[in-house]
Design a protein around this motif. Structure first.
Motif, PDB file in Angstrom:
ATOM      1  N   PRO B 168     -10.746  61.252 -24.156  1.00 53.13           N
ATOM      2  CA  PRO B 168     -11.844  62.211 -23.993  1.00 53.13           C
ATOM      3  C   PRO B 168     -11.976  62.767 -22.577  1.00 53.13           C
ATOM      4  O   PRO B 168     -12.525  63.844 -22.405  1.00 53.13           O
ATOM      5  N   THR B 169     -11.468  62.089 -21.580  1.00 53.40           N
ATOM      6  CA  THR B 169     -11.720  62.559 -20.207  1.00 53.40           C
ATOM      7  C   THR B 169     -10.617  63.475 -19.693  1.00 53.40           C
ATOM      8  O   THR B 169     -10.719  63.989 -18.592  1.00 53.40           O
ATOM      9  N   ALA B 170      -9.592  63.679 -20.518  1.00 49.82           N
ATOM     10  CA  ALA B 170      -8.453  64.479 -20.042  1.00 49.82           C
ATOM     11  C   ALA B 170      -8.878  65.863 -19.569  1.00 49.82           C
ATOM     12  O   ALA B 170      -8.259  66.445 -18.689  1.00 49.82           O
ATOM     13  N   VAL B 171      -9.959  66.397 -20.157  1.00 52.21           N
ATOM     14  CA  VAL B 171     -10.338  67.773 -19.847  1.00 52.21           C
ATOM     15  C   VAL B 171     -11.575  67.860 -18.948  1.00 52.21           C
ATOM     16  O   VAL B 171     -12.079  68.946 -18.715  1.00 52.21           O
ATOM     17  N   LEU B 172     -12.067  66.737 -18.472  1.00 56.20           N
ATOM     18  CA  LEU B 172     -13.355  66.741 -17.758  1.00 56.20           C
ATOM     19  C   LEU B 172     -13.203  66.622 -16.242  1.00 56.20           C
ATOM     20  O   LEU B 172     -12.192  66.120 -15.750  1.00 56.20           O
ATOM     21  N   THR B 173     -14.222  67.086 -15.521  1.00 56.89           N
ATOM     22  CA  THR B 173     -14.273  66.852 -14.082  1.00 56.89           C
ATOM     23  C   THR B 173     -14.658  65.389 -13.861  1.00 56.89           C
ATOM     24  O   THR B 173     -15.162  64.732 -14.776  1.00 56.89           O
ATOM     25  N   PRO B 174     -14.445  64.875 -12.654  1.00 52.73           N
ATOM     26  CA  PRO B 174     -14.837  63.487 -12.399  1.00 52.73           C
ATOM     27  C   PRO B 174     -16.318  63.250 -12.738  1.00 52.73           C
ATOM     28  O   PRO B 174     -16.664  62.222 -13.337  1.00 52.73           O
ATOM     29  N   GLN B 175     -17.183  64.201 -12.390  1.00 47.30           N
ATOM     30  CA  GLN B 175     -18.606  64.012 -12.669  1.00 47.30           C
ATOM     31  C   GLN B 175     -18.875  63.973 -14.171  1.00 47.30           C
ATOM     32  O   GLN B 175     -19.607  63.115 -14.657  1.00 47.30           O
ATOM     33  N   GLU B 176     -18.255  64.915 -14.887  1.00 50.19           N
ATOM     34  CA  GLU B 176     -18.450  64.934 -16.333  1.00 50.19           C
ATOM     35  C   GLU B 176     -17.933  63.647 -16.959  1.00 50.19           C
ATOM     36  O   GLU B 176     -18.539  63.097 -17.867  1.00 50.19           O
ATOM     37  N   SER B 177     -16.776  63.174 -16.448  1.00 49.53           N
ATOM     38  CA  SER B 177     -16.230  61.925 -16.965  1.00 49.53           C
ATOM     39  C   SER B 177     -17.200  60.784 -16.737  1.00 49.53           C
ATOM     40  O   SER B 177     -17.474  59.986 -17.640  1.00 49.53           O
ATOM     41  N   ASP B 470      -0.280  64.820   1.067  1.00 47.56           N
ATOM     42  CA  ASP B 470      -0.600  64.518   2.454  1.00 47.56           C
ATOM     43  C   ASP B 470      -1.954  65.121   2.822  1.00 47.56           C
ATOM     44  O   ASP B 470      -2.686  64.577   3.615  1.00 47.56           O
ATOM     45  N   ARG B 471      -2.265  66.279   2.287  1.00 46.80           N
ATOM     46  CA  ARG B 471      -3.620  66.816   2.422  1.00 46.80           C
ATOM     47  C   ARG B 471      -3.987  67.594   1.171  1.00 46.80           C
ATOM     48  O   ARG B 471      -3.119  67.970   0.386  1.00 46.80           O
ATOM     49  N   LEU B 472      -5.301  67.845   1.003  1.00 48.22           N
ATOM     50  CA  LEU B 472      -5.782  68.455  -0.226  1.00 48.22           C
ATOM     51  C   LEU B 472      -6.540  69.746   0.054  1.00 48.22           C
ATOM     52  O   LEU B 472      -7.303  69.830   1.013  1.00 48.22           O
ATOM     53  N   LEU B 473      -6.321  70.754  -0.793  1.00 49.50           N
ATOM     54  CA  LEU B 473      -7.162  71.947  -0.804  1.00 49.50           C
ATOM     55  C   LEU B 473      -7.940  71.900  -2.101  1.00 49.50           C
ATOM     56  O   LEU B 473      -7.363  71.628  -3.149  1.00 49.50           O
ATOM     57  N   ILE B 474      -9.257  72.153  -2.010  1.00 48.48           N
ATOM     58  CA  ILE B 474     -10.038  72.082  -3.246  1.00 48.48           C
ATOM     59  C   ILE B 474     -10.372  73.484  -3.732  1.00 48.48           C
ATOM     60  O   ILE B 474     -10.905  74.307  -3.002  1.00 48.48           O
ATOM     61  N   PHE B 475     -10.004  73.744  -5.003  1.00 48.21           N
ATOM     62  CA  PHE B 475     -10.196  75.052  -5.626  1.00 48.21           C
ATOM     63  C   PHE B 475     -11.461  75.030  -6.460  1.00 48.21           C
ATOM     64  O   PHE B 475     -11.701  74.112  -7.234  1.00 48.21           O
ATOM     65  N   TYR B 476     -12.274  76.075  -6.311  1.00 42.55           N
ATOM     66  CA  TYR B 476     -13.389  76.250  -7.230  1.00 42.55           C
ATOM     67  C   TYR B 476     -13.588  77.740  -7.451  1.00 42.55           C
ATOM     68  O   TYR B 476     -13.749  78.498  -6.482  1.00 42.55           O
ATOM     69  N   VAL B 481     -12.604  75.856  -1.511  1.00 46.94           N
ATOM     70  CA  VAL B 481     -13.943  75.515  -1.037  1.00 46.94           C
ATOM     71  C   VAL B 481     -13.921  74.325  -0.093  1.00 46.94           C
ATOM     72  O   VAL B 481     -14.968  73.883   0.375  1.00 46.94           O
ATOM     73  N   GLY B 482     -12.753  73.812   0.192  1.00 44.95           N
ATOM     74  CA  GLY B 482     -12.710  72.718   1.131  1.00 44.95           C
ATOM     75  C   GLY B 482     -11.300  72.231   1.353  1.00 44.95           C
ATOM     76  O   GLY B 482     -10.405  72.480   0.546  1.00 44.95           O
ATOM     77  N   GLU B 483     -11.106  71.566   2.492  1.00 49.85           N
ATOM     78  CA  GLU B 483      -9.811  70.949   2.754  1.00 49.85           C
ATOM     79  C   GLU B 483     -10.076  69.540   3.249  1.00 49.85           C
ATOM     80  O   GLU B 483     -10.940  69.329   4.099  1.00 49.85           O
ATOM     81  N   LEU B 496     -17.604  66.579  -5.829  1.00 47.97           N
ATOM     82  CA  LEU B 496     -18.696  67.554  -5.692  1.00 47.97           C
ATOM     83  C   LEU B 496     -18.151  68.952  -5.443  1.00 47.97           C
ATOM     84  O   LEU B 496     -18.596  69.925  -6.036  1.00 47.97           O
ATOM     85  N   LEU B 497     -17.168  69.030  -4.548  1.00 44.73           N
ATOM     86  CA  LEU B 497     -16.574  70.340  -4.254  1.00 44.73           C
ATOM     87  C   LEU B 497     -15.938  70.936  -5.501  1.00 44.73           C
ATOM     88  O   LEU B 497     -16.072  72.127  -5.783  1.00 44.73           O
ATOM     89  N   MET B 498     -15.264  70.077  -6.280  1.00 40.29           N
ATOM     90  CA  MET B 498     -14.611  70.556  -7.501  1.00 40.29           C
ATOM     91  C   MET B 498     -15.622  71.096  -8.491  1.00 40.29           C
ATOM     92  O   MET B 498     -15.329  71.974  -9.291  1.00 40.29           O
ATOM     93  N   ALA B 499     -16.836  70.537  -8.445  1.00 38.54           N
ATOM     94  CA  ALA B 499     -17.867  70.969  -9.376  1.00 38.54           C
ATOM     95  C   ALA B 499     -18.671  72.135  -8.823  1.00 38.54           C
ATOM     96  O   ALA B 499     -19.645  72.561  -9.421  1.00 38.54           O
ATOM     97  N   GLY B 500     -18.279  72.625  -7.637  1.00 39.31           N
ATOM     98  CA  GLY B 500     -18.914  73.804  -7.098  1.00 39.31           C
ATOM     99  C   GLY B 500     -20.176  73.532  -6.309  1.00 39.31           C
ATOM    100  O   GLY B 500     -20.885  74.452  -5.924  1.00 39.31           O
ATOM    101  N   LYS B 501     -20.484  72.260  -6.067  1.00 35.81           N
ATOM    102  CA  LYS B 501     -21.642  71.939  -5.238  1.00 35.81           C
ATOM    103  C   LYS B 501     -21.228  72.128  -3.782  1.00 35.81           C
ATOM    104  O   LYS B 501     -20.364  71.429  -3.287  1.00 35.81           O
ATOM    105  N   SER B 502     -21.839  73.104  -3.124  1.00 32.53           N
ATOM    106  CA  SER B 502     -21.413  73.357  -1.762  1.00 32.53           C
ATOM    107  C   SER B 502     -21.954  72.251  -0.865  1.00 32.53           C
ATOM    108  O   SER B 502     -22.991  71.654  -1.124  1.00 32.53           O
ATOM    109  N   MET B 503     -21.216  71.958   0.168  1.00 30.09           N
ATOM    110  CA  MET B 503     -21.636  70.913   1.088  1.00 30.09           C
ATOM    111  C   MET B 503     -22.086  71.565   2.381  1.00 30.09           C
ATOM    112  O   MET B 503     -21.953  72.766   2.585  1.00 30.09           O
ATOM    113  N   GLU B 504     -22.642  70.736   3.265  1.00 31.37           N
ATOM    114  CA  GLU B 504     -23.143  71.314   4.505  1.00 31.37           C
ATOM    115  C   GLU B 504     -22.015  71.981   5.274  1.00 31.37           C
ATOM    116  O   GLU B 504     -22.130  73.112   5.721  1.00 31.37           O
ATOM    117  N   THR B 505     -20.915  71.273   5.412  1.00 31.82           N
ATOM    118  CA  THR B 505     -19.755  71.912   6.024  1.00 31.82           C
ATOM    119  C   THR B 505     -18.691  72.047   4.953  1.00 31.82           C
ATOM    120  O   THR B 505     -18.651  71.265   4.017  1.00 31.82           O
TER     121      THR B 505
END
Lengths: 347, 510
Positions: B168-177, B470-476, B481-483, B496-505
């Protein structure tokens, strides 16, 4: 094991399909009040009973093998050319024109000219549907069927009007030049060199499809356009080529009919070879070598049925039924397996 | 211990010669969450499809609530209180939630009269279980996570008390999972029995009371989750030691191989999918792109490989502007691409394995000469490659469709790495393949990086991104939306970034 299975795929299943079809046809014959054994006996004799009958069978197989080989290329490339009938007419018209106009040329030039004219005309007629598909996304199934009507009706118009013979009695053109006639290969029968040509075309299309780089590209396009693009193959160009090749083969069939058999053009010059050709290709699993055998099978059914109608008074329509059941049972035996999975992958 | 709700005895199921289950016995207790863990092809889904009445077993018995039962169809199973939520949702997008839930449960002439009653009941159910679903919403407007809740709600509405969930979690974001797992625990607390099919070790540890490991159609062991750890489970699954984490890069980064500036790409329907992203990948590093699938990653991959046109901006490969290059030209410049959808793009399923190895080179030497394929060379090449990349097969003339997903992917990886690319773009390299093949594929990707290739890794599996990048870029929604550095401790922020919740920085550093 692998080899045995592929032999099974190529020989056993179509044979079983034919057997089932004959059985069903036999039951129908009994219901209609005929003896199936007599009818089939007459049919067999009609198809293979004498040198002349064999020649007539091969004559009817010739356009089927030509068209089937071309359609094998189209179907393997994932384009559903239903327009071989129209492409045949387009070829026949061009071949007749060439045979009437260039009367002064010697045979060794005129025969190739007539054949090439037919093939080119068919290729253009088929290529038009290919172009509409690639450029505008028009379904080739729809356009090729429409182009069938157009070609057949245009032929009727031509032979009743602009191209009608000088004498003007019958809706047919004048005879083509004698130098345009295909040489006979089994005198006194009518069998002509066109049959050998059809075998050659089957061999060439087989090599093209399965042994050449272009064939690899076409088959990839047919199975998975996405994978083809990924591999750097131009999908549109592939579809266009497949359409032109299959149209060219059908056009050649039209030219061969005119220059080998009828020597002139008239309405209804093809008894539906273009449609039978679809069945011939599918039954052979779109393998041109297999097409030689399924083409002869359908040719035999046709010529045998004519004799059956004459000698056993069994309506030759029955053979259409048998052909239909051959296809249905072939589908049931999984002969079309590869074709069908191809279609699914496309979606 | 609580009572047994369902017991499987010696289940055997064969599909035209392939054995899916070789005599599996299993006991599920009432009110527990029981994980069914195994690699793809281990027989998990088949076994549960039998319990749901989709397949009939060749032999073996199902004992449900103390009596042997025969399930001829899912209808039978539902009548007895057994429900299943499939990996692919079986919902009609244009119908509303309520309509989907009652689909097939009432004769058509009753549906209209019942609709009000049904909606009230669904609303009550969803409130009761905290599912937050509007019964009147059309399903196509719902997110994937919500659609899954509709599926679960449908089972609950039917009065199911044994619920089977297939990955069931194959299609979900970490938060949804996380929300789903939490919900399942609560449901189990109320007496629902849950069978949870998965191949993700972390989930097993988080959610289950007990876990049964299947391998190769056989049961390996049933254990209490409290008594095992992920490493032990992985070993049980594969039958040997596995190492999924790849060591980080050792060498220094080199020059910029891929540089992307303000790149925008439209999707198939012409809507913007990638919206002005800029980044670069240097030789000797693996840059991971994290994000819930459907946020522009697929389009990015297609755009960078010449398979989709660039709307605006530019990208350079090895210093050369590459916007308008064809896939073939890009490949000559040093790009290799392991596509997202193996079956649609990566391989040609009806082709032989040997034919699949020449997908890019079918018309050039040494595989073609004068326009004809050179069968001998092609076969020899394939034989060499399958040996080197450990592809399990009976012969290179075999159809590639007959291989397992893992072995198909090994063929793709072998074909792409063999070109020794400057830039390797891998999209979902281990999706749907077994853990043994996953380990192998990851090792190959890391090794390619160590020889100096630049690697762009797109994956919806965070574990994989942590294991390789080695490093990650987060797509939303088509934007970066973040590195972040690829460190597991940052999973909260990344989620959080993956779910589109913007962070302070926008950028998380150390």
């Amino acid at each position: 094991m692998q080899l045995l299975r592929s032999i099974g795929q190529i020989i056993v299943r179509p044979t079983a399909a034919v057997a089932v079809a004959l059985l069903v046809g036999g039951i129908l014959l009994i219901f209609a009040g005929y003896s199936p054994l007599t009818a089939y006996g007459v049919m067999w004799k009609g198809a293979f009973g004498s040198m002349n009958n064999i020649a007539e069978t091969l004559l009817k197989s010739t356009p089927l093998i030509l068209i089937g080989s071309g359609l094998a290329v189209a179907f393997r490339s994932g384009i559903w050319n239903i327009g071989a009938e129209g492409q045949l007419y387009a070829g026949a018209v061009a071949a007749t024109l060439a045979g009437i106009i260039f009367t002064g040329l010697p045979a060794f030039i005129l025969v190739p000219v007539v054949l090439v004219a037919g093939a080119l005309s068919g290729a253009l007629w088929g290529g038009l549907a290919g172009f509409l598909k690639v450029r505008f996304g028009a379904s080739e199934i729809v356009t090729t069927i429409m182009l069938n009507f157009l070609a057949i009706i245009a032929t009727s118009f031509l032979v009743t009007g602009p191209m009608i013979e000088e004498v003007g009695k019958f809706p047919q053109t004048a005879q083509i030049a004698e130098a345009a006639h295909l040489p006979r290969i089994l005198v006194p029968t009518r069998l002509h060199v066109g049959f050998l040509l059809s075998l050659g075309v089957a061999a060439v299309t087989y090599l093209l499809l399965f042994k050449s780089s272009r064939g690899y590209a076409l088959r990839t396009v047919g199975i998975s356009p996405d994978a083809a693009r990924y591999a750097g193959i131009n999908v549109g160009r592939g579809l266009l080529a497949a359409m032109a090749i299959s149209g060219g083969a059908a056009g050649l069939a039209g030219a061969v009919e005119v220059s080998g058999l009828t020597f002139r053009l008239y309405q209804g010059i093809s008894p539906g070879y273009g449609f039978d050709g679809i069945a011939v290709a599918l039954l052979a699993n779109n393998n041109p070598i297999g097409v030689i055998f399924t083409g002869i099978l359908f040719g035999a059914l046709r010529s045998g049925s004519e004799v059956m109608q004459m000698n056993a008074q069994v309506p030759s329509v029955l053979v259409s039924v048998i052909q239909g059941v051959v296809l249905l049972s072939a589908a049931a035996f999984g002969v079309f397996k590869i074709t069908i999975t191809n279609k699914q992958n496309e979606e | 211990m609580s009572e047994t709700i369902i017991k499987l005895e010696n289940m055997v199921k064969t599909f035209s010669g392939t054995v899916a289950n070789r005599g599996v016995s299993l006991e599920i207790r009432k009110g527990e969450i029981h994980c069914l863990l195994g690699e793809n092809g281990a027989g998990k889904t088949v076994l549960m499809s039998i319990v749901y009445g989709l397949y009939q077993p060749d032999s073996g018995r199902i004992i449900y609530r103390g009596e042997p039962i025969v399930l001829r169809s899912p209808k039978d199973a539902i009548k007895r209180g057994i429900g299943m939520v499939h990996q692919h949702f079986m919902l009609v997008p244009t119908l509303t939630v309520s309509e989907n839930i009652i689909l097939g449960q009432y004769p058509p002439w009753k549906i209209l009269r019942q609709m009000d009653k049904v909606e009230t009941r669904i609303e009550k159910l969803s409130r009761e279980f905290g599912l937050k679903i509007d019964p009147k919403a059309p399903v196509h407007r719902l997110s994937v996570g919500e659609q899954q809740r509709v599926e679960i709600l449908k089972a609950l509405y039917q009065g199911v008390d044994l619920l089977i969930l297939d990955e069931p979690t194959a299609v979900l974001t970490p938060q949804e999972s996380a929300a789903l797992l939490h919900f399942l625990k609560e449901m189990a607390g109320r007496g629902l029995t849950v069978i949870f099919i998965t191949h993700k070790l972390e989930e097993v540890m988080q959610v289950s009371d007990r876990v049964t490991v299947l391998r190769d159609g056989r049961k390996v062991e049933t254990v209490d989750t409290a008594e095992v750890n992920p490493r032990k489970l992985a070993n049980l699954m594969v039958g040997r030691e596995v190492l999924l984490e790849q060591p980080p890069k050792t060498g220094a980064e080199g020059e910029e191989v891929l540089s992307v500036k303000d790149l925008s790409i439209d999707d198939e329907r012409g809507l913007p999918a990638v919206k002005g992203v800029s980044f670069s990948v240097k030789s000797g590093e693996i840059v991971g792109i994290a994000g819930v699938s459907g946020n522009g990653q697929s389009e990015l991959a297609l755009g960078l490989t010449g398979l989709a046109s660039i709307a605006s901006g530019e990208f350079r490969l090895c210093g050369k502007i590459a916007n308008d290059l064809t896939p073939r030209e890009l490949s000559h410049l040093g790009l290799a691409h392991v596509p997202e959808d193996r079956h649609k793009m990566g391989v040609v399923l009806p082709f032989s394995i040997a034919e699949n190895f020449i997908l890019h080179d079918f018309d050039s030497p040494p595989f073609a000469k004068n326009g004809f394929l050179r069968t001998g060379t092609i076969t020899a090449h394939a034989n060499e490659m399958v040996g080197r990349y450990d592809v399990r097969l009976s012969g290179v003339e075999q159809q590639i469709a007959q291989l397992s997903g893992g072995n198909q992917q090994k063929v793709v990886i072998a074909r792409e790495l063999h070109r020794n690319p400057r830039l390797l773009l891998v999209n979902e390299p281990t999706r749907g393949i077994d853990i043994g093949a996953t380990e192998f594929v990851r090792r190959q990707i890391a090794a390619q990086r160590d020889t100096g290739s630049a690697v762009l890794l797109i994956s919806s599996d965070l574990e994989e991104l942590f294991a390789l990048s080695d490093r990650l870029l987060i797509f939303y929604e088509g934007r970066i939306v973040g590195e972040t550095p690829a460190r597991k401790e940052l999973i909260e922020e990344i989620g959080l970034l993956m779910a589109g919740k913007s962070m302070e920085t926008n950028s998380v550093t150390k």
